[in-house]
Design an enzyme around this catalytic site. Structure first.
Site, PDB file in Angstrom:
ATOM      1  N   CYS A  65     111.949 106.451-108.767  1.00 40.87           N
ATOM      2  CA  CYS A  65     112.379 106.197-107.407  1.00 40.87           C
ATOM      3  C   CYS A  65     112.106 104.809-107.015  1.00 40.87           C
ATOM      4  O   CYS A  65     111.918 103.946-108.095  1.00 40.87           O
ATOM      5  CB  CYS A  65     111.992 107.169-106.564  1.00 40.87           C
ATOM      6  SG  CYS A  65     110.171 106.979-106.137  1.00 40.87           S
ATOM      7  N   HIS A  98      94.122 111.364-121.977  1.00 42.42           N
ATOM      8  CA  HIS A  98      93.065 112.140-121.089  1.00 42.42           C
ATOM      9  C   HIS A  98      93.599 113.041-120.228  1.00 42.42           C
ATOM     10  O   HIS A  98      92.981 114.102-119.998  1.00 42.42           O
ATOM     11  CB  HIS A  98      92.342 111.190-120.163  1.00 42.42           C
ATOM     12  CG  HIS A  98      91.353 110.342-120.983  1.00 42.42           C
ATOM     13  ND1 HIS A  98      90.238 109.589-120.114  1.00 42.42           N
ATOM     14  CD2 HIS A  98      91.586 109.992-122.307  1.00 42.42           C
ATOM     15  CE1 HIS A  98      89.678 109.030-121.189  1.00 42.42           C
ATOM     16  NE2 HIS A  98      90.359 109.181-122.519  1.00 42.42           N
TER      17      HIS A  98
HETATM   18  C1  RB5 Z   1     114.008 105.329-101.240  1.00 45.42           C
HETATM   19  O1  RB5 Z   1     114.396 104.204-100.075  1.00 45.42           O
HETATM   20  C2  RB5 Z   1     112.450 105.327-101.371  1.00 45.42           C
HETATM   21  O2  RB5 Z   1     111.876 105.537-100.415  1.00 45.42           O
HETATM   22  C3  RB5 Z   1     112.395 106.064-102.689  1.00 45.42           C
HETATM   23  O3  RB5 Z   1     112.896 105.732-103.540  1.00 45.42           O
HETATM   24  C4  RB5 Z   1     110.827 106.248-103.020  1.00 45.42           C
HETATM   25  O4  RB5 Z   1     110.241 104.648-103.369  1.00 45.42           O
HETATM   26  C5  RB5 Z   1     109.779 106.813-102.239  1.00 45.42           C
HETATM   27  O5  RB5 Z   1     108.525 106.873-102.593  1.00 45.42           O
END
Ligand code: RB5
Length: 149
Positions: A65, A98
């Protein structure tokens, strides 16, 4: 190995690059989504990848993400998932050695493609040390089962 990959929109480009990299390394890639750069919600994709691992559809998972944080939190809500967020290779090695980590989370806004590949290599090329760490991972599994320690 069979490697699940997943991302929200914030990690979509990195996931796409890493899926190709994993396939080039000879792994079978199970892409559970998202499948476009459209805005979406990381809990969906982190949990889907975690279920793929826990249900035995994949050996390990690499999930992305923007930061790696949200999608790792989502993954770790699934009992049996042990997901580590890494910004450098040593953390990935230690997560495997670990903690017997079965999922790696990366932040597209934190690591560039070369560093991401180095982290993935460290994660995939390192095994669980076992020994004194076995009991600790067993305690994690008891937490997964809802037990209080
Ligand atoms: C998306 O904008 C962002 O919040 C997501 O990809 C991530 O970084 C959340 O933890």
């Amino acid at each position: 190995m069979k490697i699940a990959v997943a991302a929200d929109h914030g990690g979509f480009a990195l996931k796409t690059q890493l899926a190709e990299y994993l396939a080039d390394r000879g792994h079978q890639v199970l892409d559970v989504g998202t499948h476009s750069a459209d805005r979406t919600d990381y809990p969906i994709w982190g949990s889907r990848a975690a279920h793929a691992v826990v249900d035995g559809e994949a050996d390990l998972a690499v999930i992305c993400c923007g930061s790696g944080i949200g999608i790792s939190i989502a993954a770790n809500k699934v009992p049996g998932a042990r997901c580590v967020v890494c910004t450098e290779p040593y953390s990935a090695q230690m997560g495997r050695r670990h903690n017997n980590a079965n999922m790696l989370a990366l932040g597209e806004r934190f690591v560039g493609p070369d560093m991401a590949r180095a982290i993935v290599d460290a994660f995939l090329d390192t095994g669980f040390d076992g020994g004194r760490h076995e009991g600790r991972v067993a305690l994690l599994e008891r937490l997964d089962a809802g037990e209080r320690l």
